[in-house]
Write an enzyme that holds these catalytic residues in place. Structure first.
Site, PDB file in Angstrom:
ATOM      1  N   LYS A  44       0.915  -0.936   0.148  1.00 36.75           N
ATOM      2  CA  LYS A  44      -0.039   0.102   0.263  1.00 36.75           C
ATOM      3  C   LYS A  44       0.832   1.346   0.032  1.00 36.75           C
ATOM      4  O   LYS A  44       1.277   1.572   1.202  1.00 36.75           O
ATOM      5  CB  LYS A  44      -0.920  -0.043   1.339  1.00 36.75           C
ATOM      6  CG  LYS A  44      -2.220   0.782   0.989  1.00 36.75           C
ATOM      7  CD  LYS A  44      -2.172   2.158   0.765  1.00 36.75           C
ATOM      8  CE  LYS A  44      -1.714   3.015   1.849  1.00 36.75           C
ATOM      9  NZ  LYS A  44      -1.482   4.478   1.484  1.00 36.75           N
ATOM     10  N   GLU A  92      -0.119   7.404  -1.508  1.00 35.73           N
ATOM     11  CA  GLU A  92      -1.082   8.243  -2.261  1.00 35.73           C
ATOM     12  C   GLU A  92      -0.586   9.329  -2.951  1.00 35.73           C
ATOM     13  O   GLU A  92      -0.991   9.869  -4.076  1.00 35.73           O
ATOM     14  CB  GLU A  92      -2.548   8.238  -1.561  1.00 35.73           C
ATOM     15  CG  GLU A  92      -2.515   9.239  -0.603  1.00 35.73           C
ATOM     16  CD  GLU A  92      -2.315   8.567   0.768  1.00 35.73           C
ATOM     17  OE1 GLU A  92      -1.544   7.910   0.873  1.00 35.73           O
ATOM     18  OE2 GLU A  92      -3.041   9.317   1.726  1.00 35.73           O
ATOM     19  N   ARG A  93       0.478   9.743  -2.346  1.00 38.69           N
ATOM     20  CA  ARG A  93       1.116  11.177  -3.129  1.00 38.69           C
ATOM     21  C   ARG A  93       2.287  10.670  -4.000  1.00 38.69           C
ATOM     22  O   ARG A  93       2.564  11.479  -4.717  1.00 38.69           O
ATOM     23  CB  ARG A  93       1.635  11.739  -1.820  1.00 38.69           C
ATOM     24  CG  ARG A  93       0.901  12.646  -1.078  1.00 38.69           C
ATOM     25  CD  ARG A  93       1.557  13.248  -0.023  1.00 38.69           C
ATOM     26  NE  ARG A  93       1.324  12.800   1.034  1.00 38.69           N
ATOM     27  CZ  ARG A  93       2.208  13.095   2.423  1.00 38.69           C
ATOM     28  NH1 ARG A  93       2.679  14.264   2.280  1.00 38.69           N
ATOM     29  NH2 ARG A  93       2.129  12.316   3.339  1.00 38.69           N
ATOM     30  N   SER A 117       5.249   8.620   9.313  1.00 42.27           N
ATOM     31  CA  SER A 117       5.355   9.606  10.331  1.00 42.27           C
ATOM     32  C   SER A 117       5.048   8.903  11.571  1.00 42.27           C
ATOM     33  O   SER A 117       4.412   7.728  11.675  1.00 42.27           O
ATOM     34  CB  SER A 117       4.389  10.819  10.314  1.00 42.27           C
ATOM     35  OG  SER A 117       3.020  10.092  10.072  1.00 42.27           O
ATOM     36  N   CYS A 131      14.214  10.929   5.934  1.00 40.05           N
ATOM     37  CA  CYS A 131      13.951  10.613   7.623  1.00 40.05           C
ATOM     38  C   CYS A 131      15.332  10.357   8.041  1.00 40.05           C
ATOM     39  O   CYS A 131      15.573  10.499   9.423  1.00 40.05           O
ATOM     40  CB  CYS A 131      13.303   9.103   7.712  1.00 40.05           C
ATOM     41  SG  CYS A 131      14.301   7.810   7.019  1.00 40.05           S
ATOM     42  N   GLU A 159       9.452  17.286  14.071  1.00 44.63           N
ATOM     43  CA  GLU A 159       9.925  16.925  12.703  1.00 44.63           C
ATOM     44  C   GLU A 159       9.252  17.820  11.859  1.00 44.63           C
ATOM     45  O   GLU A 159       8.202  18.061  11.730  1.00 44.63           O
ATOM     46  CB  GLU A 159       9.621  15.538  12.217  1.00 44.63           C
ATOM     47  CG  GLU A 159      10.219  15.152  11.061  1.00 44.63           C
ATOM     48  CD  GLU A 159       9.930  13.905  10.551  1.00 44.63           C
ATOM     49  OE1 GLU A 159       8.570  13.318  10.738  1.00 44.63           O
ATOM     50  OE2 GLU A 159      10.759  13.026  10.133  1.00 44.63           O
TER      51      GLU A 159
HETATM   52  P1  NAD Z   1       2.631   9.331   6.623  1.00 47.98           P
HETATM   53  O1  NAD Z   1       2.758   8.993   7.956  1.00 47.98           O
HETATM   54  O2  NAD Z   1       1.701  10.456   6.425  1.00 47.98           O
HETATM   55  O3  NAD Z   1       2.220   8.136   5.600  1.00 47.98           O
HETATM   56  C1  NAD Z   1       2.690   6.822   5.599  1.00 47.98           C
HETATM   57  C2  NAD Z   1       1.704   5.930   5.127  1.00 47.98           C
HETATM   58  O4  NAD Z   1       0.667   5.919   5.946  1.00 47.98           O
HETATM   59  C3  NAD Z   1       0.990   6.164   3.644  1.00 47.98           C
HETATM   60  O5  NAD Z   1       1.073   5.101   3.016  1.00 47.98           O
HETATM   61  C4  NAD Z   1      -0.284   6.780   3.943  1.00 47.98           C
HETATM   62  O6  NAD Z   1      -1.049   6.586   3.026  1.00 47.98           O
HETATM   63  C5  NAD Z   1      -0.577   5.988   5.380  1.00 47.98           C
HETATM   64  N1  NAD Z   1      -1.427   6.894   6.350  1.00 47.98           N
HETATM   65  C6  NAD Z   1      -1.577   8.321   6.320  1.00 47.98           C
HETATM   66  N2  NAD Z   1      -2.232   8.922   7.124  1.00 47.98           N
HETATM   67  C7  NAD Z   1      -2.797   7.577   7.583  1.00 47.98           C
HETATM   68  C8  NAD Z   1      -3.917   7.426   8.804  1.00 47.98           C
HETATM   69  N3  NAD Z   1      -4.645   8.282   9.403  1.00 47.98           N
HETATM   70  N4  NAD Z   1      -4.185   6.260   9.015  1.00 47.98           N
HETATM   71  C9  NAD Z   1      -3.561   5.020   8.454  1.00 47.98           C
HETATM   72  N5  NAD Z   1      -2.611   5.220   7.395  1.00 47.98           N
HETATM   73  C10 NAD Z   1      -2.323   6.408   7.173  1.00 47.98           C
HETATM   74  O7  NAD Z   1       4.015   9.702   6.152  1.00 47.98           O
HETATM   75  P2  NAD Z   1       4.674  10.483   4.840  1.00 47.98           P
HETATM   76  O8  NAD Z   1       4.292  11.818   5.105  1.00 47.98           O
HETATM   77  O9  NAD Z   1       4.171   9.774   3.785  1.00 47.98           O
HETATM   78  O10 NAD Z   1       6.206  10.229   4.809  1.00 47.98           O
HETATM   79  C11 NAD Z   1       6.902  11.084   5.574  1.00 47.98           C
HETATM   80  C12 NAD Z   1       7.416  10.458   7.107  1.00 47.98           C
HETATM   81  O11 NAD Z   1       7.881   9.111   7.206  1.00 47.98           O
HETATM   82  C13 NAD Z   1       8.157  11.245   7.713  1.00 47.98           C
HETATM   83  O12 NAD Z   1       7.895  11.317   9.264  1.00 47.98           O
HETATM   84  C14 NAD Z   1       9.535  10.707   7.910  1.00 47.98           C
HETATM   85  O13 NAD Z   1      10.435  10.657   8.664  1.00 47.98           O
HETATM   86  C15 NAD Z   1       9.188   9.064   7.814  1.00 47.98           C
HETATM   87  N6  NAD Z   1       9.835   8.219   7.429  1.00 47.98           N
HETATM   88  C16 NAD Z   1      10.538   7.174   8.262  1.00 47.98           C
HETATM   89  C17 NAD Z   1      11.554   6.477   7.701  1.00 47.98           C
HETATM   90  C18 NAD Z   1      12.245   5.713   8.486  1.00 47.98           C
HETATM   91  O14 NAD Z   1      12.641   4.475   8.358  1.00 47.98           O
HETATM   92  N7  NAD Z   1      12.343   5.610   9.959  1.00 47.98           N
HETATM   93  C19 NAD Z   1      11.989   6.303   6.301  1.00 47.98           C
HETATM   94  C20 NAD Z   1      11.140   7.370   5.518  1.00 47.98           C
HETATM   95  C21 NAD Z   1      10.024   8.171   5.976  1.00 47.98           C
END
Ligand code: NAD
Length: 498
Positions: free
Chosen positions: A173, A176-177, A226, A281, A383
């Site tokens: 999954k 979606e962006r 996140s 990240c 962050e």
């Molecule tokens: P995000 O949390 O918005 O989305 C991640 C995934 O969760 C997506 O597939 C999204 O569709 C889903 N999602 C979003 N909102 C949701 C909800 N309310 N309920 C269930 N699922 C939901 O993260 P993002 O903005 O796509 O990515 C950036 C974040 O990811 C930053 O915080 C970054 O630090 C983190 N990140 C961490 C690592 C790591 O390995 N620690 C690596 C890359 C990115």
């Protein structure tokens, strides 16, 4: 306008939920795709498709499974330019950076080629009288990965390559962006010979994530995103008995010691802080110079470098970085800069007014630099995920170390120094998962594991490397003896090996 649907059973399947998201091209701000958002029923259809395909894949020997990845790697070479361009247009990062995103994923696919070796069990000949003992690793069944927008090639490959090499079926999954590259990777895996149903992709938002978390036939979930969502996915997924690993947000510090090579430190800081518009990240977002002299020398060199950053459209290969992923992301990062000003930090470079000529609707932000940030400020605690660097001055090494340890995140950290003792002490005492010594973005190679500490990671095992093979398999241990080794008579005490 492109329609992005789901990829199930080796085919594109049109979304039926009636819900869609707009997909943007960040460098121009245009809507370029319409992304189907899966319903619970569509997720269930993908799970059933995977369940039907998985047993035959698990029964395929591990060399044959690995050979699919060998072919996939050849296809990735053929597709490199096209994938990098697709990624850059959908995400906003520059094409050279997109190629790095792809390569860091490929490295994990290369590691997964070692599946026949990595899945070997243990054997003890003569563990007791006439008794042999051995262990085996078996796949879990159907597993799922939920991935973020910021590495649309790398993180899906980190997830699906080890899972599939272990004999599981995988449901991805993606964010979606930025779903275009993950969909293309799934097509290429099928072209490489992967049986239909072993890699399915469902596009969607919270509804599809919840459906995956609650589905009793999904045995494990790997999440990256996140921290608030990571924590939610971890608790809801484990509540339904799944194996879950979640990797969350970060606030990565760079400690700059008085003996550091300041030119090297500044190069590292600007690249690691602003590369990919700070949407990594492992980006450095906080510099911690130790001592006033170090701080002043740092600021003297850093300010002109932040002012001179070259921001450009994603297709400009000479740009330092491109736009942010969406207008919301841009507004969010700008609002943090406003907050920092209100909190009393000293905004020495302000990129909020930056406009990209010819691309006025794109999501661009100039580099921003704060000095005299303090540890109680939100711009330090939270962050930001944009090209915004904070400088927090420490008086001593001990104070700098304590800052890193007291922060709620613990993903990556770096120390710049020529002093081996200081570096060794730091590596040993800092409460962070990945540490760079004169290395600003210490992302471990595929044969080590990747994972943060504290609120940057939830679960016990890391991503990629040997941990990924442990995460995607269950261990069974067999104790065997043959009739010639069996003594007569019933035994009522706990068996021992004598
Ligand atoms: P995000 O949390 O918005 O989305 C991640 C995934 O969760 C997506 O597939 C999204 O569709 C889903 N999602 C979003 N909102 C949701 C909800 N309310 N309920 C269930 N699922 C939901 O993260 P993002 O903005 O796509 O990515 C950036 C974040 O990811 C930053 O915080 C970054 O630090 C983190 N990140 C961490 C690592 C790591 O390995 N620690 C690596 C890359 C990115």
């Amino acid at each position: 306008m492109k329609d992005v649907s789901h990829f199930i059973g080796g085919k594109h399947v049109k979304g039926t939920s009636g819900r869609f998201a707009d997909g943007y091209q960040p460098m121009t701000g245009e809507v370029i795709s319409k992304i189907a958002l899966a319903s619970k029923a569509e997720v269930r259809a993908a799970v059933e498709n995977s369940m039907a395909a998985q047993p035959a894949w698990a029964a395929t020997n591990p060399q044959r499974r690995a050979r699919v990845f060998m072919k996939f790697l050849q296809l990735m070479e053929r597709e490199n330019e096209a994938l990098a361009e697709l990624l850059a247009r959908e995400h906003g990062k520059t094409i050279p950076d997109a190629k790095g995103d792809i390569l860091r994923g490929i490295e994990v696919v290369e590691f997964a080629l070692g599946a026949p070796h990595l899945l070997k069990g243990e054997f003890t000949d003569g563990a007791g009288p006439g008794i042999d003992m051995y262990s085996m690793r078996q796949p879990l069944g159907v597993v799922a990965g939920i991935t973020p927008f910021n590495f649309p090639a790398m993180i899906p490959m980190w997830k699906f390559a080890p899972a599939i090499a272990c004999g599981n079926a995988f449901i991805l999954k993606p964010s979606e962006r930025a779903p275009g590259v993950p969909m293309r990777l799934a097509e290429l895996m099928i072209e490489a010979g992967l049986p239909a149903g072993i890699l399915n992709v469902v596009n969607g938002d919270k509804e599809s994530v919840d459906a995956l978390l609650d589905d009793p036939d999904i045995k494990a979930i790997g999440f990256v995103g996140s921290t608030s969502i990571a924590e939610y996915v971890y608790s809801r997924g484990t509540a339904t008995g799944k194996r879950v690993q979640c990797f969350g947000g970060a606030k990565n510090h760079m400690v700059i010691m008085p003996d550091a090579d300041m030119n090297q430190a500044v190069d590292a800081l600007i690249g690691a802080g602003c590369g990919s518009a700070g949407e990594r990240c492992m980006a450095i977002s906080v510099a911690v110079p130790v001592g006033k002299g170090t701080a002043d020398a740092l600021m003297q060199k850093l300010i002109p470098r932040v002012e001179a950053l070259k921001i450009g459209p994603s297709t400009d290969v000479s740009a330092d970085y491109g736009p942010l992923v969406t207008k919301e992301a841009l507004e969010r990062v700008k609002s943090y800069v406003d907050i920092g000003v209100k909190e009393g930090a000293n905004l020495v470079v302000d990129g909020r007014g930056f406009k990209m000529q010819g691309y006025e609707k794109g999501f661009y932000l100039g580099g921003c630099l704060f000095d005299n940030v303090t540890k109680d400020m939100r711009i330090y605690k939270e962050e930001i995920f944009g090209p915004v660097l904070s400088v927090l001055r420490a008086n001593t090494y001990g104070e700098a170390l304590k800052l890193c340890n007291d922060h709620e995140y613990g993903n990556g950290v770096a120390i710049y120094t020529r002093d081996g003792d200081a570096a060794r002490d730091f590596a040993s005492k800092v409460q962070v998962g990945m540490i760079g010594v004169n290395v600003p973005i210490p992302v471990p190679l595929a044969y080590y594991t990747f994972g943060g500490w504290k609120r940057s990671g939830f679960g016990d095992l890391n991503q990629h490397g040997p941990d990924s093979f442990r995460f995607y398999t269950k261990t069974k241990t067999i104790t065997a003896r043959w009739p010639s080794g069996v003594k007569e008579g019933a035994e009522f005490s706990i068996p021992t090996m004598g």
